[in-house]
Design an enzyme around this catalytic site. Structure first.
Site, PDB file in Angstrom:
ATOM      1  N   GLY A  74      61.635 -44.552  10.577  1.00 22.31           N
ATOM      2  CA  GLY A  74      62.685 -45.276  11.143  1.00 22.31           C
ATOM      3  C   GLY A  74      63.594 -46.164  10.408  1.00 22.31           C
ATOM      4  O   GLY A  74      64.592 -46.829  10.801  1.00 22.31           O
ATOM      5  N   ASP A 103      70.268 -43.380  -6.115  1.00 17.55           N
ATOM      6  CA  ASP A 103      69.003 -44.273  -6.814  1.00 17.55           C
ATOM      7  C   ASP A 103      68.940 -45.392  -7.975  1.00 17.55           C
ATOM      8  O   ASP A 103      68.163 -45.763  -8.512  1.00 17.55           O
ATOM      9  CB  ASP A 103      67.841 -43.285  -6.984  1.00 17.55           C
ATOM     10  CG  ASP A 103      68.234 -42.111  -7.863  1.00 17.55           C
ATOM     11  OD1 ASP A 103      69.418 -41.927  -8.044  1.00 17.55           O
ATOM     12  OD2 ASP A 103      67.503 -41.426  -8.626  1.00 17.55           O
ATOM     13  N   HIS A 169      74.322 -35.464 -17.672  1.00 23.22           N
ATOM     14  CA  HIS A 169      73.433 -35.671 -16.439  1.00 23.22           C
ATOM     15  C   HIS A 169      74.205 -34.695 -15.422  1.00 23.22           C
ATOM     16  O   HIS A 169      75.271 -33.932 -15.759  1.00 23.22           O
ATOM     17  CB  HIS A 169      73.060 -37.054 -15.895  1.00 23.22           C
ATOM     18  CG  HIS A 169      72.274 -37.319 -15.017  1.00 23.22           C
ATOM     19  ND1 HIS A 169      71.192 -36.577 -14.766  1.00 23.22           N
ATOM     20  CD2 HIS A 169      72.224 -38.374 -13.973  1.00 23.22           C
ATOM     21  CE1 HIS A 169      70.274 -37.111 -13.590  1.00 23.22           C
ATOM     22  NE2 HIS A 169      70.991 -37.939 -13.172  1.00 23.22           N
ATOM     23  N   ASP A 222      62.790 -41.344 -19.086  1.00 24.22           N
ATOM     24  CA  ASP A 222      62.697 -40.639 -17.512  1.00 24.22           C
ATOM     25  C   ASP A 222      61.587 -39.397 -17.738  1.00 24.22           C
ATOM     26  O   ASP A 222      61.330 -38.793 -18.539  1.00 24.22           O
ATOM     27  CB  ASP A 222      64.081 -39.823 -17.580  1.00 24.22           C
ATOM     28  CG  ASP A 222      64.049 -38.997 -16.074  1.00 24.22           C
ATOM     29  OD1 ASP A 222      63.144 -39.330 -15.163  1.00 24.22           O
ATOM     30  OD2 ASP A 222      64.787 -38.067 -16.185  1.00 24.22           O
ATOM     31  N   GLY A 394      68.837 -32.052 -13.120  1.00 24.61           N
ATOM     32  CA  GLY A 394      69.298 -33.434 -14.125  1.00 24.61           C
ATOM     33  C   GLY A 394      68.384 -34.022 -14.969  1.00 24.61           C
ATOM     34  O   GLY A 394      68.854 -34.891 -15.642  1.00 24.61           O
ATOM     35  N   HIS A 395      67.495 -33.776 -14.953  1.00 18.64           N
ATOM     36  CA  HIS A 395      66.243 -34.203 -15.748  1.00 18.64           C
ATOM     37  C   HIS A 395      65.487 -33.498 -16.686  1.00 18.64           C
ATOM     38  O   HIS A 395      65.126 -32.237 -16.280  1.00 18.64           O
ATOM     39  CB  HIS A 395      65.081 -34.922 -14.640  1.00 18.64           C
ATOM     40  CG  HIS A 395      65.592 -35.670 -13.563  1.00 18.64           C
ATOM     41  ND1 HIS A 395      65.742 -37.017 -13.693  1.00 18.64           N
ATOM     42  CD2 HIS A 395      66.169 -35.076 -12.488  1.00 18.64           C
ATOM     43  CE1 HIS A 395      66.342 -37.320 -12.552  1.00 18.64           C
ATOM     44  NE2 HIS A 395      66.382 -36.620 -11.809  1.00 18.64           N
ATOM     45  N   HIS A 417      60.444 -43.979 -14.446  1.00 19.84           N
ATOM     46  CA  HIS A 417      60.946 -43.058 -13.425  1.00 19.84           C
ATOM     47  C   HIS A 417      60.013 -41.893 -13.183  1.00 19.84           C
ATOM     48  O   HIS A 417      59.786 -40.946 -13.640  1.00 19.84           O
ATOM     49  CB  HIS A 417      62.376 -42.193 -13.774  1.00 19.84           C
ATOM     50  CG  HIS A 417      63.335 -43.271 -13.946  1.00 19.84           C
ATOM     51  ND1 HIS A 417      64.737 -42.856 -14.522  1.00 19.84           N
ATOM     52  CD2 HIS A 417      63.490 -44.598 -13.880  1.00 19.84           C
ATOM     53  CE1 HIS A 417      65.476 -43.910 -14.690  1.00 19.84           C
ATOM     54  NE2 HIS A 417      64.865 -45.026 -14.195  1.00 19.84           N
ATOM     55  N   ASP A 471      66.675 -51.908   7.512  1.00 19.71           N
ATOM     56  CA  ASP A 471      66.698 -51.355   8.872  1.00 19.71           C
ATOM     57  C   ASP A 471      67.848 -51.843   9.603  1.00 19.71           C
ATOM     58  O   ASP A 471      67.565 -52.879   9.999  1.00 19.71           O
ATOM     59  CB  ASP A 471      65.166 -51.612   9.504  1.00 19.71           C
ATOM     60  CG  ASP A 471      65.210 -50.646  10.840  1.00 19.71           C
ATOM     61  OD1 ASP A 471      66.115 -49.986  11.186  1.00 19.71           O
ATOM     62  OD2 ASP A 471      64.058 -50.692  11.483  1.00 19.71           O
TER      63      ASP A 471
END
Lengths: 583, 583
Positions: A74, A103, A169, A222, A394-395, A417, A471
């Site tokens: 929720g 992110d 990327h 990463d 992308g990684h 990451h 929220d």
């Protein structure tokens, strides 16, 4: 304890385990030492935010968000905890934003005011995305952004200098940074992958070689794909496969893609142009992003190449390509509305080709299955990257990570990451390229590492890094208690039992009221309701008259005895909420 | 409408679309026609149950269950709807169970009594699994089971004869069946894959060739992997990779696997023996299954090869292999308890090797990630099939499906098992092997197909096939209303508002009571609670004195106005439950 919470242990538990694993030097040298803390991104994929601190100077890298998980029902987003930084906000000299994915930028509107709105250093495209998003939050401050380019060298503060360099990327204008600090050169490029030319030769490796020659003290790298063997699929291959699909499609082509995968969106626009298809864009975020990229010249289209959704009826099916958001099966996004027949301009028909040019974020598998099912039922031919390479990560996967580490030659490696198992896999890769085990650090969110010239160590000190949940309008007001209740309510539902008693006699003034939701359909279970009423009367009746009414005591009796009774009858444990009303 | 429900449309909606897609002959010949209905398995992976009906004879194949989904929170299982069959139970002549997986046997204890407990025809291993499970249900009837073997020909009723033949799956004793009916020969093998020898040559294809020579009218064929290109990974390759891992492991090896993957469990026991490791089994269902397989000779071990968990401390780590349930990250299963430190005998330590020899069921990705994370943190080396082939599917992928269709040469193909998009992919494969499009039927659960010698058609008639949910002791008593409430409660929580009024004056006898769960932590939001109370008093106060109290009207006012007020304040929409108590 909730089992799913257990499966994703929270920082506190992790830190304890972390301490067991590694002996920590008690008195690290404080001279010229830089402290590093990740506030997010280390026990998750998302919510990336980390900072470097030297004396009274702080440099932050990225302020991202995470999307909710199964055990946080929720809520809208999870953002980093900035308690520590807020207490030192006058020390924050700079925020570096590496690229425009949520992110990495998503928590900016929620947190910049709390951090004293420090200067942001980022690239042109990321700047525009930040500004656009900030406008959606009426109370968020106007951002102070300084645009940086590849090879810019910027003094951020007395002790921090930043050398920016471009990396590849899935969104243009992604930047890495070499932070020059009193402890040495620290390299951080949030996320990247190799860029391959048409012959499959990796591009731009000389950049990493050059960085390696500067002498790198620590590399923050990463780990998202550290478990994935081999090299990444070249974006050139993806382009070719997408082109093949568009070429052979007889009707409309609908491409579901993340609105932030701007590099590929630019490719798709080129393909559409080549095959003489007009492009309509469905999804507000994608429209905005394309507009921004066009303004900056990252997307170049001929006049009339992009049409509005209202215009699509003017063109033949084989002259149309639709770019749509919602390839993850998000409930209200464009592709879901198209599939469910709720989209105003687009309805699926036989002959349509639908292409999912995206990865599947763990947790979304079921909704994507449902989406594919719905599209196929209506006659569309559906392509996913399970069938053919129409998405590339992308990684960097294993072999690319190893090449990067070999070229940069850092003394220390801190995998960032991703979940612990991803970072542990990255640590293995570091060992494979001869970086000694003791020079690779697996840390947790909130743990403080001490970067000195002589070496790196993990301090016992920690910084708050637990979840802050967004929220609706509330930021941080939904905590673990509310989450736990939501989980219980979802599993078993609840029963409210209301006993209205005479304050003086302790007698019932009326029949007990029973309300239930998510437990059992009471209208079809009148006997059960009657049984519960009878039991409540029994519970109260057994309390001697001379005894004073103690609502808390009565509530406990009701909760325990009605709970047990319902469990015996149904083998379910709804939440029991007893209310005693004395009049 | 709930968005996730929309993504997984329920039969009613599907049928409507089905009707649009295909013109249905209005007057199919009823002579010598067999009717076929799938009660489950066609819009899902699981809950497999289908039946054939000819005049007053019915033959059922499989009675499976489905595990709950995201949009059915808190329930235990979903089972097929047998309303139609219950009304004709005296016609049920036979139940054929193809193999011992839960999605094929799981609903037997719930449904056999309702179906009049007809005779079950199945293989020896499946029989033992059925009997064992039935014992766990005290009120379930004793089953009447007739064991069948490969090549058995059994007359099930006047008009149905069954020829059984063995197929390879991930559990031994899986059977296919040729049903000889007045309409022709119908072939059904629930699930299968190719069996390869050490050289990678497929085995047993001559069996399908032989079946093809009988002349097959219709083939009912599994679609679970119809989207997956190529051939399946040979179980020999899986064996070899598992052996390599066991061989090089320095400490304990823990293998997480489904308790029903008995074929591979037998392989693992052989590998353990070869490398002189004792095997301990953690997980009740796995223990039971191994016991059954041993009794029947499917698993052969030397004396002392399997030890109890209490004995493991007697052996060195490198002499131990542990088989564990819970590789899907199920909250209470063995592997989760091991990872979370709650297992009585096993705690992870550095040097342990943990192998996930299983596929990931969509929806379980997050819990498995958490599980892997937890195991890696504690020092285990984790292997998944993402890294190396240590799992192979039980379901034939594209090339195998095509070979089967080519060998069996059916006139008609009905793809079964799996979502529409999987079955649509299977239909494509049928076309590729030259089965005409009009001879391939994509039907939905509950749709009736009419199989005559002359051809197959879909009837307009349907049979109830909606979900029957099992929750605790209740079977079917949790319906859509309860599910919807659980979903709302999980997302937004709820607020109970209790107004206690004087019946005569309509005045408040006490301050309104507010209870909330899963919405906001009220103790930390006292102002909000006070505001709500004030508003409730306002709502009641504005009702003129001369007007009689109408509780339903008051409730509606409270629900609307408090709901709106809370939304304005928080942008959340908790479920509002108003209670008016008149004394």
């Amino acid at each position: 304890m909730n089992p799913s919470a257990r499966a994703n242990p929270r920082p506190a538990a992790d830190l304890e385990r972390g301490r067991e694993r590694r002996s920590i030097p008690k008195t690290p040298s404080q001279e010229d030492a830089v402290r590093f803390v990740a506030l997010g991104g280390l026990e998750e994929v998302g919510r990336n935010m980390m900072f470097f601190e030297y004396k009274n100077e702080i440099v932050i890298i990225d302020i991202g968000l995470q999307f909710p998980e199964e055990d946080t029902p929720g809520i809208d987003f999870i953002i980093p905890n900035t308690t520590y930084l807020e207490s030192k906000k006058e020390n924050i000299k700079a925020v570096i934003i590496t690229h425009g994915h949520y992110d990495h930028i998503g928590a900016v509107p929620y947190l910049m005011a709390r951090l004293g709105n420090p200067t942001i250093y980022t690239t042109a495209l990321t700047k525009e995305m930040l500004v656009k998003r900030q406008e959606e939050f009426t109370n968020a401050p106007r951002l102070d952004i300084q645009v940086v380019k590849n090879r810019d060298k910027i003094r951020l503060s007395e002790n921090f200098e930043a050398d920016f360099f471009s990396v590849t990327h899935t969104i243009p204008d992604t930047t890495g940074v070499i932070l020059k600090t009193p402890a040495g050169n620290l390299v951080h490029f949030a996320e990247m992958k190799f860029d391959y030319d048409k012959e499959g030769k990796p591009q731009g490796l000389e950049e990493f070689e050059k960085i390696g020659k500067l002498g790198i003290h620590a590399l923050f790298i990463d780990s998202t794909n550290a478990e994935v063997p081999g090299f990444s699929v070249s974006e050139r291959v993806v382009e070719k496969n997408l082109e093949d699909i568009v070429k052979k499609a007889q009707g409309r082509v609908i491409i579901g893609i993340f609105s932030s995968l701007l590099t590929r969106i630019a490719e798709v626009l080129k393909i559409a142009e080549k095959y003489d298809r007009r492009v309509a864009v469905s999804g507000l975020s994608m429209k905005t992003n394309i507009q921004i990229a066009q303004n900056l010249g990252y997307i170049k289209t001929k006049k009339g190449a992009i049409i509005t959704l209202e215009e699509i009826h003017k063109y033949k099916d084989e002259k149309l390509l639709i770019l749509s958001t919602g390839a993850q099966g998000e409930p209200n996004a464009s592709l879901m509305r198209i599939a469910s027949g709720e989209h105003r301009q687009i309805e699926i028909k036989p002959g349509d080709t639908v292409v999912f040019s995206s990865s599947v974020i763990p947790g979304n598998e079921r909704s994507i299955q449902g989406l594919k099912d719905n599209l196929t039922r209506q006659g569309a031919k559906v392509y996913t990257s399970k069938l053919v390479d129409i998405h590339s990560t992308g990684h960097a996967p294993q072999e690319e990570l190893k090449v990067i580490m070999k070229l940069i030659k850092p003394r220390f490696v801190i995998p960032i990451h991703g979940y612990y198992f991803m970072r542990a896999a990255n640590a293995e890769l570091a060992h494979e390229v001869k970086i000694p085990k003791q020079n690779v650090f697996l840390i947790d969110n909130g743990q403080v590492i001490h970067i000195a010239k002589e070496g790196i160590s993990i301090l016992e000190e920690t910084v708050p890094a637990f979840y802050v949940m967004v929220d609706g309008l509330g930021v941080g007001d939904v905590g673990e208690v509310v989450m736990r209740d939501r989980r219980v309510l979802a599993q078993e539902g609840m029963v409210v039992v209301i006993a209205t008693l005479d304050r003086r006699t302790g007698r019932f003034l009326k029949n007990p009221d029973i309300i239930s939701r998510g437990f059992i359909y009471l209208r079809e279970n009148k006997d059960l309701v009657e049984d519960v009423r009878k039991r409540i009367r029994g519970i109260i009746g057994r309390i001697p008259r001379y005894q004073e009414l103690e609502p808390d005591y009565i509530k406990t009796l009701i909760r325990d005895q009605i709970g047990q009774f319902l469990y015996n009858k149904t083998r379910r444990r709804p939440m029991i909420l007893p209310v005693v009303i004395e009049v």
